[in-house]
Motif scaffolding. Structure first.
Motif, PDB file in Angstrom:
ATOM      1  N   ARG A   1       0.854  -1.181   0.000  1.00  0.00           N
ATOM      2  CA  ARG A   1       0.000   0.000   0.000  1.00  0.00           C
ATOM      3  C   ARG A   1       0.895   1.238   0.000  1.00  0.00           C
ATOM      4  N   ARG A   2       0.317   2.357  -0.380  1.00  0.00           N
ATOM      5  CA  ARG A   2       1.082   3.601  -0.419  1.00  0.00           C
ATOM      6  C   ARG A   2       1.403   4.086   0.989  1.00  0.00           C
ATOM      7  N   ASP A   3       2.459   4.878   1.090  1.00  0.00           N
ATOM      8  CA  ASP A   3       2.707   5.624   2.324  1.00  0.00           C
ATOM      9  C   ASP A   3       1.554   6.601   2.537  1.00  0.00           C
ATOM     10  N   LEU A   4       1.265   6.903   3.788  1.00  0.00           N
ATOM     11  CA  LEU A   4       0.115   7.745   4.079  1.00  0.00           C
ATOM     12  C   LEU A   4       0.323   9.184   3.602  1.00  0.00           C
ATOM     13  N   ARG A   5      -0.698   9.689   2.908  1.00  0.00           N
ATOM     14  CA  ARG A   5      -0.750  11.113   2.588  1.00  0.00           C
ATOM     15  C   ARG A   5      -1.310  11.855   3.799  1.00  0.00           C
ATOM     16  N   PRO A   6      -1.259  13.174   3.818  1.00  0.00           N
ATOM     17  CA  PRO A   6      -1.701  13.907   5.015  1.00  0.00           C
ATOM     18  C   PRO A   6      -3.125  13.591   5.462  1.00  0.00           C
ATOM     19  N   ASP A   7      -4.031  13.305   4.508  1.00  0.00           N
ATOM     20  CA  ASP A   7      -5.428  13.048   4.873  1.00  0.00           C
ATOM     21  C   ASP A   7      -5.800  11.571   4.761  1.00  0.00           C
ATOM     22  N   ASP A   8      -4.823  10.689   4.860  1.00  0.00           N
ATOM     23  CA  ASP A   8      -5.061   9.252   4.744  1.00  0.00           C
ATOM     24  C   ASP A   8      -5.278   8.582   6.093  1.00  0.00           C
ATOM     25  N   VAL A   9      -5.987   7.466   6.034  1.00  0.00           N
ATOM     26  CA  VAL A   9      -6.171   6.587   7.191  1.00  0.00           C
ATOM     27  C   VAL A   9      -5.804   5.173   6.768  1.00  0.00           C
ATOM     28  N   ALA A  10      -4.966   4.519   7.542  1.00  0.00           N
ATOM     29  CA  ALA A  10      -4.667   3.104   7.324  1.00  0.00           C
ATOM     30  C   ALA A  10      -5.575   2.282   8.230  1.00  0.00           C
ATOM     31  N   VAL A  11      -6.210   1.269   7.656  1.00  0.00           N
ATOM     32  CA  VAL A  11      -7.158   0.432   8.386  1.00  0.00           C
ATOM     33  C   VAL A  11      -6.668  -1.009   8.387  1.00  0.00           C
ATOM     34  N   ARG A  12      -6.510  -1.574   9.585  1.00  0.00           N
ATOM     35  CA  ARG A  12      -6.245  -3.016   9.688  1.00  0.00           C
ATOM     36  C   ARG A  12      -7.568  -3.724   9.476  1.00  0.00           C
ATOM     37  N   VAL A  13      -7.684  -4.420   8.363  1.00  0.00           N
ATOM     38  CA  VAL A  13      -8.948  -5.045   7.993  1.00  0.00           C
ATOM     39  C   VAL A  13      -9.213  -6.246   8.892  1.00  0.00           C
ATOM     40  N   THR A  14     -10.419  -6.314   9.452  1.00  0.00           N
ATOM     41  CA  THR A  14     -10.805  -7.479  10.250  1.00  0.00           C
ATOM     42  C   THR A  14     -11.835  -8.335   9.529  1.00  0.00           C
ATOM     43  N   HIS A  15     -12.799  -7.691   8.829  1.00  0.00           N
ATOM     44  CA  HIS A  15     -13.850  -8.433   8.145  1.00  0.00           C
ATOM     45  C   HIS A  15     -14.172  -7.756   6.813  1.00  0.00           C
ATOM     46  N   VAL A  16     -14.396  -8.584   5.792  1.00  0.00           N
ATOM     47  CA  VAL A  16     -14.727  -8.054   4.469  1.00  0.00           C
ATOM     48  C   VAL A  16     -15.840  -8.902   3.865  1.00  0.00           C
ATOM     49  N   GLY A  17     -16.848  -8.227   3.330  1.00  0.00           N
ATOM     50  CA  GLY A  17     -17.963  -8.930   2.723  1.00  0.00           C
ATOM     51  C   GLY A  17     -17.622  -9.466   1.346  1.00  0.00           C
ATOM     52  N   VAL A  18     -18.348 -10.506   0.955  1.00  0.00           N
ATOM     53  CA  VAL A  18     -18.194 -11.100  -0.372  1.00  0.00           C
ATOM     54  C   VAL A  18     -19.441 -10.743  -1.176  1.00  0.00           C
ATOM     55  N   CYS A  19     -19.237  -9.914  -2.191  1.00  0.00           N
ATOM     56  CA  CYS A  19     -20.332  -9.374  -2.994  1.00  0.00           C
ATOM     57  C   CYS A  19     -20.329 -10.025  -4.375  1.00  0.00           C
ATOM     58  N   HIS A  20     -21.501 -10.068  -5.033  1.00  0.00           N
ATOM     59  CA  HIS A  20     -21.549 -10.572  -6.396  1.00  0.00           C
ATOM     60  C   HIS A  20     -20.620  -9.782  -7.311  1.00  0.00           C
ATOM     61  N   THR A  21     -20.412  -8.496  -6.984  1.00  0.00           N
ATOM     62  CA  THR A  21     -19.487  -7.695  -7.786  1.00  0.00           C
ATOM     63  C   THR A  21     -18.085  -8.291  -7.749  1.00  0.00           C
ATOM     64  N   ASP A  22     -17.675  -8.806  -6.594  1.00  0.00           N
ATOM     65  CA  ASP A  22     -16.360  -9.446  -6.486  1.00  0.00           C
ATOM     66  C   ASP A  22     -16.288 -10.658  -7.404  1.00  0.00           C
ATOM     67  N   LEU A  23     -17.339 -11.466  -7.367  1.00  0.00           N
ATOM     68  CA  LEU A  23     -17.389 -12.665  -8.199  1.00  0.00           C
ATOM     69  C   LEU A  23     -17.319 -12.297  -9.680  1.00  0.00           C
ATOM     70  N   HIS A  24     -18.091 -11.293 -10.071  1.00  0.00           N
ATOM     71  CA  HIS A  24     -18.105 -10.879 -11.475  1.00  0.00           C
ATOM     72  C   HIS A  24     -16.764 -10.286 -11.896  1.00  0.00           C
ATOM     73  N   ALA A  25     -16.096  -9.574 -10.984  1.00  0.00           N
ATOM     74  CA  ALA A  25     -14.799  -8.982 -11.319  1.00  0.00           C
ATOM     75  C   ALA A  25     -13.758 -10.063 -11.597  1.00  0.00           C
ATOM     76  N   VAL A  26     -13.797 -11.123 -10.803  1.00  0.00           N
ATOM     77  CA  VAL A  26     -12.846 -12.220 -11.019  1.00  0.00           C
ATOM     78  C   VAL A  26     -13.185 -12.974 -12.299  1.00  0.00           C
ATOM     79  N   GLU A  27     -14.466 -13.205 -12.523  1.00  0.00           N
ATOM     80  CA  GLU A  27     -14.873 -13.910 -13.744  1.00  0.00           C
ATOM     81  C   GLU A  27     -14.513 -13.107 -14.993  1.00  0.00           C
ATOM     82  N   GLY A  28     -14.565 -11.785 -14.893  1.00  0.00           N
ATOM     83  CA  GLY A  28     -14.311 -10.938 -16.048  1.00  0.00           C
ATOM     84  C   GLY A  28     -12.880 -10.455 -16.174  1.00  0.00           C
TER      85      GLY A  28
END
Length: 342
Positions: free
Chosen positions: A23-50
């Motif tokens: 990931r990029r180094d933080l810009r002045p107005d950036d926030v870094a987030v340690r991801v704990t949970h991420v949803g699985v959306c049909h958009t994700d499935l379609h992006a991989v298929e395409g």
């Protein structure tokens, strides 16, 4: 740069595999987030298929929760350790009319997407939240209210705001009758929102096995779309119909359920929609996009007040391909969420 690990697609329809990137180094107005949970959306499935053959690896994930791990020097609203949530937009121009109205999804320069987009500053491709950390502009990182489970709140950042925004703009509330087409990831949250806003809710579905599920979600009535008699009984009885179905279908029977000046909101946007011209008379047809930052914060506060989250099945992120296979088969009630720490 900030090294992270994630899961990426390397070829169309291929399995997602572990992937190390930065990931990029933080810009002045950036926030870094340690991801704990991420949803699985049909958009994700379609992006991989395409995914195009020979394209760079793609890390999906655009609805997630986590904990702030670092902030840029100009960030004042968030601190390290805060619980937060992020959706499918992580930046916009901030200067056009839609952005100034806090409806950034309509940014005239096109908003920067969580993945599959292009960074507005350096032109690099964006990678999603199937990863240990994400870096985003602070305006698009939302405080997660106390009381909302981090796993069950992750889908609120896509399925939630996608349904909340048009329901609110339609003025749904007490004294109205609202129809929901499709009881899936979007539809089940739409039912919860409309009920909490005080409306009577009718769910339309093609699946008899979803009747009991819809009633458990709070539906006052459930109508099978192929039941001509039941559909006729619902003629001219609804103020709003929210259509979340993604398969090709005929809008005409749904339009006939609407009262004069009733509104049909299309969210599923299938490849083809059929409609009889006469069925459009006296109705309002709205094709709606997702909400902006103000509506997202309003939605999160409403969810905290009313105890609304998605109904989820949580899997370790290493089982992402299991989630993809089952999602493609429709084997989920109602949203998969990946535990990134598992």
């Amino acid at each position: 740069m900030r090294p992270v690990t994630g899961y990426a697609a390397f070829e169309p329809r291929g399995q997602l595999r572990p992937f190390e990137f930065q990931r990029r180094d933080l810009r002045p107005d950036d926030v870094a987030v340690r991801v704990t949970h991420v949803g699985v959306c049909h958009t994700d499935l379609h992006a991989v298929e395409g995914l195009s053959t020979g394209a760079p690896p793609l890390v999906p994930g655009h609805e997630f929760t986590g904990v702030v791990s670092a902030v840029g020097p100009e960030v004042t609203a968030l601190r390290v350790g805060d619980r937060v949530a992020v959706g499918n937009i992580v930046d916009s121009c901030g200067e056009c009319g839609p952005c100034l109205a806090h409806r950034e999804s309509y940014c005239v320069e096109f908003p920067q997407l969580t993945y599959g987009g292009v960074d507005r500053h350096d032109g690099t491709p964006t990678q999603g939240a199937y990863s240990t950390e994400y870096v985003a502009r602070d305006a698009f990182v939302h405080a997660l209210p106390d009381g909302l489970d981090a796993a069950a709140a992750a889908p609120l950042m896509c399925a939630g705001i996608t349904t909340w925004s048009p329901i609110r703009r339609a003025g749904v509330g007490p004294g109205q009758t609202v129809g929901m087409v499709g009881a899936g990831g979007l539809g089940h949250l739409a039912v919860k929102f409309a009920k909490a806003l005080g409306a009577e809710v009718v769910v339309f579905t093609t699946s008899p096995d979803k009747v009991d599920d819809a009633r458990r979600l709070g539906a006052d009535d459930v109508v099978l779309l192929r039941d001509g008699e039941a559909m006729a009984a619902r003629a001219v009885s609804l103020d709003v119909v929210v259509d979340t179905a993604s398969a090709a279908h005929d809008l005409s029977p749904l339009l006939r359920t609407l009262r004069l000046d009733g509104r049909l909101v299309l969210l599923g946007l299938p490849e083809r929609l059929d409609v009889e011209t006469m069925a459009l008379l006296g109705r309002e047809l709205t094709v709606s996009g997702s909400g902006g930052t103000d509506e997202t914060r309003e939605m999160l506060a409403f969810c905290a007040e009313h105890g609304i989250t998605a109904d989820v099945e949580v899997l370790p992120i290493a089982e992402v391909d299991t989630a993809f296979r089952r999602l493609a088969a429709g084997d989920v009630r109602w949203r998969f969420v990946l535990d990134v720490s598992a």
